[in-house]
Design an enzyme around this catalytic site. Structure first.
Site, PDB file in Angstrom:
ATOM      1  N   GLU A  87       0.833  -1.216   0.000  1.00 51.71           N
ATOM      2  CA  GLU A  87       0.000   0.000   0.000  1.00 51.71           C
ATOM      3  C   GLU A  87       0.863   1.261   0.000  1.00 51.71           C
ATOM      4  OE1 GLU A  87      -2.984  -0.299   3.051  1.00 51.71           O
ATOM      5  OE2 GLU A  87      -3.812  -2.115   2.168  1.00 51.71           O
ATOM      6  N   GLU A 134      -3.808  -9.082   0.233  1.00 53.70           N
ATOM      7  CA  GLU A 134      -4.262  -8.853   1.609  1.00 53.70           C
ATOM      8  C   GLU A 134      -5.768  -8.760   1.580  1.00 53.70           C
ATOM      9  OE1 GLU A 134      -2.057  -5.875   3.868  1.00 53.70           O
ATOM     10  OE2 GLU A 134      -3.904  -5.338   4.899  1.00 53.70           O
TER      11      GLU A 134
HETATM   12  C1  GAL Z   1      -3.989  -2.669   5.494  1.00 50.62           C
HETATM   13  C2  GAL Z   1      -2.496  -2.615   5.753  1.00 50.62           C
HETATM   14  C3  GAL Z   1      -2.110  -3.459   6.948  1.00 50.62           C
HETATM   15  C4  GAL Z   1      -3.034  -3.166   8.085  1.00 50.62           C
HETATM   16  C5  GAL Z   1      -4.435  -3.448   7.654  1.00 50.62           C
HETATM   17  C6  GAL Z   1      -5.448  -3.256   8.750  1.00 50.62           C
HETATM   18  O1  GAL Z   1      -4.423  -1.636   4.693  1.00 50.62           O
HETATM   19  O2  GAL Z   1      -1.809  -3.091   4.648  1.00 50.62           O
HETATM   20  O3  GAL Z   1      -0.807  -3.187   7.338  1.00 50.62           O
HETATM   21  O4  GAL Z   1      -2.872  -1.843   8.448  1.00 50.62           O
HETATM   22  O5  GAL Z   1      -4.759  -2.556   6.616  1.00 50.62           O
HETATM   23  O6  GAL Z   1      -6.734  -3.409   8.268  1.00 50.62           O
END
Ligand code: GAL
Length: 805
Positions: free
Chosen positions: A419, A496
């Site tokens: 991100e 993710e």
């Molecule tokens: C994502 C990020 C992670 C964590 C997660 C929590 O956007 O990549 O590191 O922060 O959100 O929801």
């Protein structure tokens, strides 16, 4: 006379030289007997500095985890609410006789962060990135007699990380000695360019270091050993002239009828590289080798060794709960065991290079790995984060990660960033291209991705670079369906997903409506409950995320979705969204911080494994008449029938795409029982009973025999039971531990995200009926006895055998 003396001296020197050349490399663990001081003192770099009053400790060490939680700590609750700061480590040592006359290096697997290292007062260097491995050469500064290494660690500038980083020399340190001509640091690269059932071609590249430009002919011999140590292939290059200080040689070795590495059978070979100078052995270097091949197909997903395989992955931060960031192999292995049991087959090292031991474990245990370099490039997420070091260090850090890790068969993907802000900025194009090239220059055998959130690809500059092999998509599971239409020919990977919240053993009703906490980026979170807990019914997620069930339902549907990486496998320290202080660790885990599964664990188990699962929840201690949603996850069955106190409440089957069944039940104390059946035959039975008052303690050690090596651990689960032996689901008794024998309690926990009790203690309050004591062996064989007591409860004792090394 004089002449004779000189001759003897010369002969002696030659013999010593020959000994040095003749002994292969030595690598010793360098963790013992460090002195530690929390604070700053510039004089500590000087060899004569008096550190006698400093604390003596064994690395790996994380000073943050020893500290007190405080909302005002500069790392903030997002960083775990623990102290950071500056500290020094010093070690006084005499070089072992076996290392004299050799080139000597100190290797750090990771220091968080901004480490500066001195030997006998000489500055060896500085390494800002806290997750990277590095080494320094000590040779020319070493003295006979005492030498002093001093390390200054500076984690003071905050806010830095978006999660808990830990502070200190939190990974292993090694002392390595080689001959003058030896394999360079991370100097081998093995790959398997062609693999079939009958044979594999192993391509072995070796980089030799000849720093002093020794003029000689060298031979390099390579052997492939199978798991039993049998040589299955050998090849060599002879009479190579040493032209440069660094030079590369490469050969193919053929392995007949190879046993392939897979997640089910992670078969490991190794490559032994031997270097000879004028026929004398000067180095032996071992490299792991897994023979496997894989590919991503934009339409059909992921294939390992030619077979379709869904990537069932989780994202993991590096902390080990109550042990903090301090590396412990058994603690990592336990996390992986718990994940494996759930059916997980892949790990994403969010969002940084992991400890090398994690990758060894993934190789051995059969996990696929996405190895990730960065959370930040040049544009910051926090004021004091890696963006400050990125311009000067990113190439070195990125290429060092790939060099260090490229021989692990478990790694199937390199991620250049998570991100990253440059998605939204035209500088992203050039940077992406250059980072991808840096990776490919070191390893072109694996795809490179970046985990993206900007879904308008026209506005996503990392995507626009057109340099990535795979589109790493974070969240946005609704976009999976039409991805092939919108991005023809492009491979998708949900890098993710999810970000659902839950607190183990805590249930809020109703369970059938999904909540997004917080609602959006603007509205401050005000919902929730006074308990700083989130319902474990899998019905709460971050607004950018989705529940476990919503996500997996979508991902499993499409062949073009190669798999997922759920955020997150375990709860981790820091990032306690949605709650404010005293919440100080995350709610995202499928498993809590102490390693106790939350209910969603069994949803995955029912979907990701073929072993029979029937998981019934919640607990059965409620006020009479309250309407309770009773859920069950199950597999390998057509239906589940629920009974309350012997009376059937009906039979249910999962409908459509649903992954669970639910019954609304008016609470009545007694026994809730679920029976799963296939073709009318009972598969499994589960019962939950209404518990009475807490009456006794039960201790369950995950291992009752551990090794007396100063590192090994037994994770002891503490359950609070009623007089009849039923777990008391809301028990909060404070448990006191006593440990007799040669061991310590390395940490305690209960998995509650808002507990401000210390992790380093000999007591812990139970949370929802459970807590954990992590017992660590010292170095003497014998027995350990752990006694757990609590006022008004019958105590419990467990004995752990410490076996000699
Ligand atoms: C994502 C990020 C992670 C964590 C997660 C929590 O956007 O990549 O590191 O922060 O959100 O929801």
């Amino acid at each position: 006379m004089m002449l004779r003396k000189n001759l003897v001296l010369l002969l002696l020197m030659l013999t010593v030289g020959a000994v040095a050349y003749g002994t292969p490399r030595i690598r010793q663990n360098f963790n013992q007997d460090w002195k530690f001081f929390l604070g700053d003192d510039a004089a500590a770099k000087l060899p004569g500095f008096k550190d006698g009053k400093w604390r003596t400790l064994t690395l790996p060490h994380d000073w943050s985890i020893e500290g007190k939680f405080d909302e005002k700590n500069p790392a903030k609750p997002e960083g775990g609410g623990l102290p950071t700061g500056i500290a020094w480590y010093r070690k006084t040592f005499t070089l072992p006789a076996s290392m004299q006359k050799k080139d000597v290096f100190i290797e750090f697997d990771g220091v968080y962060k901004n480490s500066e290292v001195w030997i006998n007062g000489h500055l060896l260097g500085k390494r800002p990135y806290g997750y990277i491995s590095f080494r320094y050469e000590l040779t020319k500064y070493l003295k006979t007699g005492q030498n002093v290494i001093a390390v200054r660690v500076d984690n003071a500038a905050q806010p830095d990380s978006r999660w808990y980083s830990g502070s200190g020399i939190y990974r292993n340190v090694w002392l390595t000695a080689t001959g003058k001509v030896a394999v360079n640091q991370w100097g081998t690269f093995v790959s398997t360019p062609s693999v079939s059932k009958t044979s594999a071609n192993v391509y072995i590249k070796t980089q030799i270091r000849n720093k002093e430009r020794v003029k000689a002919k060298i031979d390099v011999k390579w052997e492939v050993h199978d798991a039993d140590g049998k040589v299955v292939s050998a090849t060599e290059m002879k009479d190579i002239s040493l032209k440069d200080t660094l030079f590369e040689v490469a050969e193919f070795a053929r392995v007949n009828n190879p046993k392939l590495w897979s997640v089910k059978q992670p078969y490991l070979y190794k490559v032994m590289t031997r270097v000879f100078v004028n026929k004398t052995l000067t180095d032996t270097y071992e490299t792991p080798l897994g023979i496997r091949y894989f590919n991503f197909d934009a339409k059909k997903g992921f294939f390992l060794n030619g077979e379709s395989l869904k990537i069932l992955g989780v994202c993991m931060h590096h902390d080990l709960g109550a042990l903090g960031a301090a590396v412990n192999v058994r603690a990592m292995e336990r996390q992986l065991e718990i994940l494996k049991e759930m059916g997980c087959n892949a790990i994403r090292t969010a969002h940084n290079p992991p400890a090398p031991e994690l990758l060894d474990l993934c190789d051995k245990m059969g996990f696929l790995v996405m190895d990730e370099a960065f959370d930040i490039w040049a544009k910051k997420k926090n004021k004091q984060d890696y963006h400050l070091d990125f311009p000067e260090w990113h190439q070195r850090d990125l290429q060092d990660m790939v060099k260090r890790d490229r021989n692990h068969p478990s790694i199937i993907l390199w991620s250049i960033g998570n991100e990253i802000r440059e998605q939204f900025d035209s500088t992203g194009v050039a940077l992406t291209r250059s980072l991808v090239k840096m990776v490919k220059d070191v390893d072109a055998t694996r795809p490179v991705l970046s985990a993206l959130t900007e879904t308008d690809s026209a506005k996503n500059f990392i995507y626009q670079a057109k340099a990535l092999d795979i589109y790493g998509l974070n969240y946005n599971h609704k976009l999976y369906k039409d991805f092939p239409k919108n991005y023809p020919g492009q491979t998708l990977l949900p890098s993710e997903t999810t970000s659902a919240f839950a607190t183990r053993g805590f249930y809020d009703m109703p369970s059938d409506s999904i909540r997004r906490w917080p609602k959006d980026g603007k509205t401050k979170f005000t919902d929730g409950n006074a308990a700083w807990a989130v319902s474990a019914y899998d019905n709460v997620s971050a607004y950018w995320g989705s529940t476990h069930e919503e996500t997996w339902k979508e991902a499993k549907k499409y062949a073009h979705v190669p798999g997922i990486f759920v955020w997150s496998g375990f709860d981790f320290l820091g990032e306690p969204i949605p709650y404010p202080w005293p919440a100080r660790s995350s709610y995202y885990g499928i498993i809590d911080l102490a390693g106790f599964p939350k209910d969603a664990y069994y949803m995955y188990q029912s979907e990701w494994t073929s072993k029979p699962v029937l998981h019934l929840f919640p607990h059965w201690n409620w006020t009479p008449g309250k309407k309770i949603d009773v859920w069950a996850y199950y597999n390998n069955a057509d239906e589940v029938e629920l009974f309350l106190n012997g009376k059937s409440l009906g039979t249910k089957s999962k409908q459509g795409e649903e992954l669970h069944v639910v019954w609304p039940v008016n609470f009545e104390a007694g026994t809730l029982k679920a029976v799963s059946r296939k073709n009318g035959q009972v598969v499994l039975i589960r019962e939950i009973k209404t518990a009475g008052k807490p009456a006794k303690i039960e201790l369950i050690a995950d291992r009752t025999t551990i090794t007396a090596d100063g590192k090994d651990l037994s994770f002891v689960t503490v359950r609070i039971l009623d007089a009849d032996g039923n777990p008391v689901p809301d028990a909060a008794n404070r448990v006191q531990f006593k440990l007799e024998g040669e061991g310590t309690i390395a940490g305690v926990d209960n998995g509650f995200q808002a507990s401000l009790e210390p992790f380093k203690a000999y007591y812990r309050k139970a949370y929802n009926g459970l807590c954990l004591a992590i017992v660590q062996a010292k170095t003497k064989a014998g027995k350990l006895t752990l006694t757990a007591s609590s006022e008004g409860l019958q105590q419990a004792v467990v004995t752990i055998t410490l076996k000699g090394k």
